[in-house]
Design a protein around this motif. Structure first.
Motif, PDB file in Angstrom:
ATOM      1  N   SER A  16       0.831  -1.212   0.000  1.00 57.80           N
ATOM      2  CA  SER A  16       0.000   0.000   0.000  1.00 57.80           C
ATOM      3  C   SER A  16       0.862   1.257   0.000  1.00 57.80           C
ATOM      4  N   THR A  17       1.907   1.241   0.797  1.00 58.78           N
ATOM      5  CA  THR A  17       2.781   2.407   0.924  1.00 58.78           C
ATOM      6  C   THR A  17       3.406   2.803  -0.404  1.00 58.78           C
ATOM      7  N   LEU A  18       3.659   1.824  -1.277  1.00 60.28           N
ATOM      8  CA  LEU A  18       4.302   2.083  -2.570  1.00 60.28           C
ATOM      9  C   LEU A  18       3.534   3.090  -3.416  1.00 60.28           C
ATOM     10  N   ALA A  19       2.237   3.233  -3.182  1.00 59.92           N
ATOM     11  CA  ALA A  19       1.443   4.198  -3.957  1.00 59.92           C
ATOM     12  C   ALA A  19       2.026   5.602  -3.843  1.00 59.92           C
ATOM     13  N   GLY A  20       2.638   5.902  -2.714  1.00 58.41           N
ATOM     14  CA  GLY A  20       3.199   7.229  -2.495  1.00 58.41           C
ATOM     15  C   GLY A  20       4.424   7.534  -3.321  1.00 58.41           C
ATOM     16  N   THR A  21       5.021   6.510  -3.937  1.00 59.79           N
ATOM     17  CA  THR A  21       6.235   6.727  -4.742  1.00 59.79           C
ATOM     18  C   THR A  21       5.929   7.087  -6.187  1.00 59.79           C
ATOM     19  N   LEU A  22       4.671   7.031  -6.584  1.00 58.10           N
ATOM     20  CA  LEU A  22       4.325   7.318  -7.977  1.00 58.10           C
ATOM     21  C   LEU A  22       4.370   8.823  -8.248  1.00 58.10           C
ATOM     22  N   PRO A  23       5.072   9.228  -9.294  1.00 65.55           N
ATOM     23  CA  PRO A  23       5.183  10.660  -9.611  1.00 65.55           C
ATOM     24  C   PRO A  23       3.872  11.228 -10.147  1.00 65.55           C
ATOM     25  N   GLY A  24       3.739  12.533 -10.047  1.00 69.66           N
ATOM     26  CA  GLY A  24       2.536  13.184 -10.549  1.00 69.66           C
ATOM     27  C   GLY A  24       1.364  12.967  -9.602  1.00 69.66           C
ATOM     28  N   LYS A  25       0.190  12.780 -10.174  1.00 73.14           N
ATOM     29  CA  LYS A  25      -1.033  12.609  -9.375  1.00 73.14           C
ATOM     30  C   LYS A  25      -1.540  11.182  -9.487  1.00 73.14           C
ATOM     31  N   LEU A  42       0.172   8.229   1.986  1.00 74.16           N
ATOM     32  CA  LEU A  42      -0.030   9.679   1.934  1.00 74.16           C
ATOM     33  C   LEU A  42       1.195  10.417   2.478  1.00 74.16           C
ATOM     34  N   ALA A  43       1.742   9.899   3.578  1.00 67.24           N
ATOM     35  CA  ALA A  43       2.916  10.535   4.177  1.00 67.24           C
ATOM     36  C   ALA A  43       4.110  10.470   3.230  1.00 67.24           C
ATOM     37  N   LEU A  44       4.298   9.336   2.570  1.00 73.44           N
ATOM     38  CA  LEU A  44       5.420   9.188   1.641  1.00 73.44           C
ATOM     39  C   LEU A  44       5.235  10.083   0.421  1.00 73.44           C
ATOM     40  N   ALA A  45       3.998  10.181  -0.069  1.00 72.32           N
ATOM     41  CA  ALA A  45       3.724  11.052  -1.217  1.00 72.32           C
ATOM     42  C   ALA A  45       4.061  12.500  -0.884  1.00 72.32           C
ATOM     43  N   ARG A  46       3.655  12.956   0.290  1.00 68.14           N
ATOM     44  CA  ARG A  46       3.969  14.333   0.711  1.00 68.14           C
ATOM     45  C   ARG A  46       5.481  14.536   0.797  1.00 68.14           C
ATOM     46  N   LYS A  47       6.175  13.558   1.341  1.00 67.18           N
ATOM     47  CA  LYS A  47       7.627  13.657   1.492  1.00 67.18           C
ATOM     48  C   LYS A  47       8.329  13.768   0.148  1.00 67.18           C
ATOM     49  N   LEU A  48       7.809  13.047  -0.854  1.00 66.41           N
ATOM     50  CA  LEU A  48       8.438  13.013  -2.174  1.00 66.41           C
ATOM     51  C   LEU A  48       7.909  14.099  -3.115  1.00 66.41           C
ATOM     52  N   GLY A  49       6.909  14.837  -2.677  1.00 62.78           N
ATOM     53  CA  GLY A  49       6.334  15.881  -3.525  1.00 62.78           C
ATOM     54  C   GLY A  49       5.347  15.361  -4.551  1.00 62.78           C
ATOM     55  N   ASN A  50       4.794  14.181  -4.301  1.00 60.94           N
ATOM     56  CA  ASN A  50       3.790  13.607  -5.198  1.00 60.94           C
ATOM     57  C   ASN A  50       2.379  13.897  -4.667  1.00 60.94           C
ATOM     58  N   LYS A  51       1.389  13.781  -5.531  1.00 58.68           N
ATOM     59  CA  LYS A  51       0.005  14.000  -5.140  1.00 58.68           C
ATOM     60  C   LYS A  51      -0.730  12.653  -5.098  1.00 58.68           C
ATOM     61  N   LEU A  52      -1.356  12.377  -3.970  1.00 58.76           N
ATOM     62  CA  LEU A  52      -2.067  11.108  -3.796  1.00 58.76           C
ATOM     63  C   LEU A  52      -3.437  11.368  -3.182  1.00 58.76           C
ATOM     64  N   ASP A  76      -2.480  10.743 -13.190  1.00 57.89           N
ATOM     65  CA  ASP A  76      -1.529  10.039 -14.043  1.00 57.89           C
ATOM     66  C   ASP A  76      -1.596   8.526 -13.830  1.00 57.89           C
ATOM     67  N   SER A  77      -1.882   8.128 -12.599  1.00 56.18           N
ATOM     68  CA  SER A  77      -1.892   6.703 -12.258  1.00 56.18           C
ATOM     69  C   SER A  77      -3.067   6.374 -11.352  1.00 56.18           C
ATOM     70  N   ILE A  78      -3.508   5.114 -11.427  1.00 63.29           N
ATOM     71  CA  ILE A  78      -4.536   4.593 -10.527  1.00 63.29           C
ATOM     72  C   ILE A  78      -3.928   3.402  -9.795  1.00 63.29           C
ATOM     73  N   TYR A  79      -4.006   3.432  -8.475  1.00 62.59           N
ATOM     74  CA  TYR A  79      -3.407   2.388  -7.641  1.00 62.59           C
ATOM     75  C   TYR A  79      -4.533   1.658  -6.917  1.00 62.59           C
ATOM     76  N   ILE A  80      -4.790   0.412  -7.308  1.00 56.77           N
ATOM     77  CA  ILE A  80      -5.906  -0.348  -6.754  1.00 56.77           C
ATOM     78  C   ILE A  80      -5.395  -1.282  -5.658  1.00 56.77           C
ATOM     79  N   ASP A  81      -5.909  -1.081  -4.466  1.00 57.63           N
ATOM     80  CA  ASP A  81      -5.431  -1.803  -3.288  1.00 57.63           C
ATOM     81  C   ASP A  81      -6.611  -2.486  -2.597  1.00 57.63           C
TER      82      ASP A  81
END
Length: 231
Positions: A16-25, A42-52, A76-81
């Motif tokens: 689930s956490t990997l979703a935050g590594t995807l660039p863009g939105k 969500l925390a990882l996305a914020r840290k990397l400057g990505n939108k989730l 840009d991406s859809i992450y199904i969990d």
């Protein structure tokens, strides 16, 4: 044209956490109650400057509605969990359970066929977006072969290969023991039965094992990834 990627790994392995590594939105579709981990994503996305954006679904009808909405959005991406939750929601259906009471094997067949069709429906979205689908898997002892194999950790009789063969990309994320202690890694080339593959990428250009970061997979696909060189 996007990419369809299966994200495998044990439960609580960091899928689930990997979703935050995807660039863009990215829109993360997560089964309410059945799946967790969106806060770390969500925390990882914020840290990397990505939108989730996390969107929860309650059943398969709700999932289809929200998946279609995500396809029409500007993400840009859809992450199904994840696949396990969707599978279990379908397995709990009254028609499947009624069929199971009459004939186990026919119920398994009907369920498996419907899950394949659902995965193909999801995969069709790559014409517009990158689509990532997580699935909990585990190592299980095969008594006949006297060896371990990776199986889907779901209800019903669903072979791991029936899912992984649909992805142009397959990665596994898990914790491994190192000299300095446990470390989470992402497998991009099959290792110790855990699936990994990126179509169109030569073995010499595939790192095999790397940090858990799906932007690496996207760069491998578009040809901008250079093995051994950081982004």
């Amino acid at each position: 044209m996007g990419v369809f990627c299966i994200v495998a790994g044990p439960r609580l392995g960091g899928k689930s956490t990997l979703a935050g590594t995807l660039p863009g939105k990215t829109v993360m579709l997560q089964a309410a109650v059945l799946e967790t981990g969106s806060r770390s994503a969500l925390a990882l996305a914020r840290k990397l400057g990505n939108k989730l954006e996390v969107v929860q679904f309650n059943d398969l009808v709700d999932f289809r509605t929200k998946y279609e909405a995500a396809l029409k959005s500007d993400c840009d991406s859809i992450y199904i969990d994840g696949y396990a939750a969707i599978n279990d929601l379908r397995w709990a259906g009254a028609d499947i359970q009624a069929a199971f009471k009459k004939n186990n094997f026919e119920a398994f067949g009907k369920h498996g066929d419907e899950m394949t069709k659902l995965c193909l429906y999801i995969k069709a979205g790559v014409s517009a977006k990158n689509i990532f689908l997580t699935c909990a898997m585990k190592l299980k002892q095969d008594k006949e072969k006297d060896e371990q194999d990776v199986v889907c950790e779901v209800n019903g009789k669903i072979a791991a290969t029936s899912l992984t063969k649909l992805g142009e990309c397959v990665v596994s994320v898990m914790m491994v023991q190192t000299e300095s202690g446990p470390r989470r890694v992402m497998v991009t080339k099959t290792m110790d039965k855990w699936p990994g593959r990126v179509d169109g990428v030569l073995d010499d250009d595939n790192p095999g094992v790397c940090v858990p970061d799906l932007s690496i997979v996207l760069r491998m696909v578009d040809g901008t990834y250079v093995k051994g060189v950081a982004a």
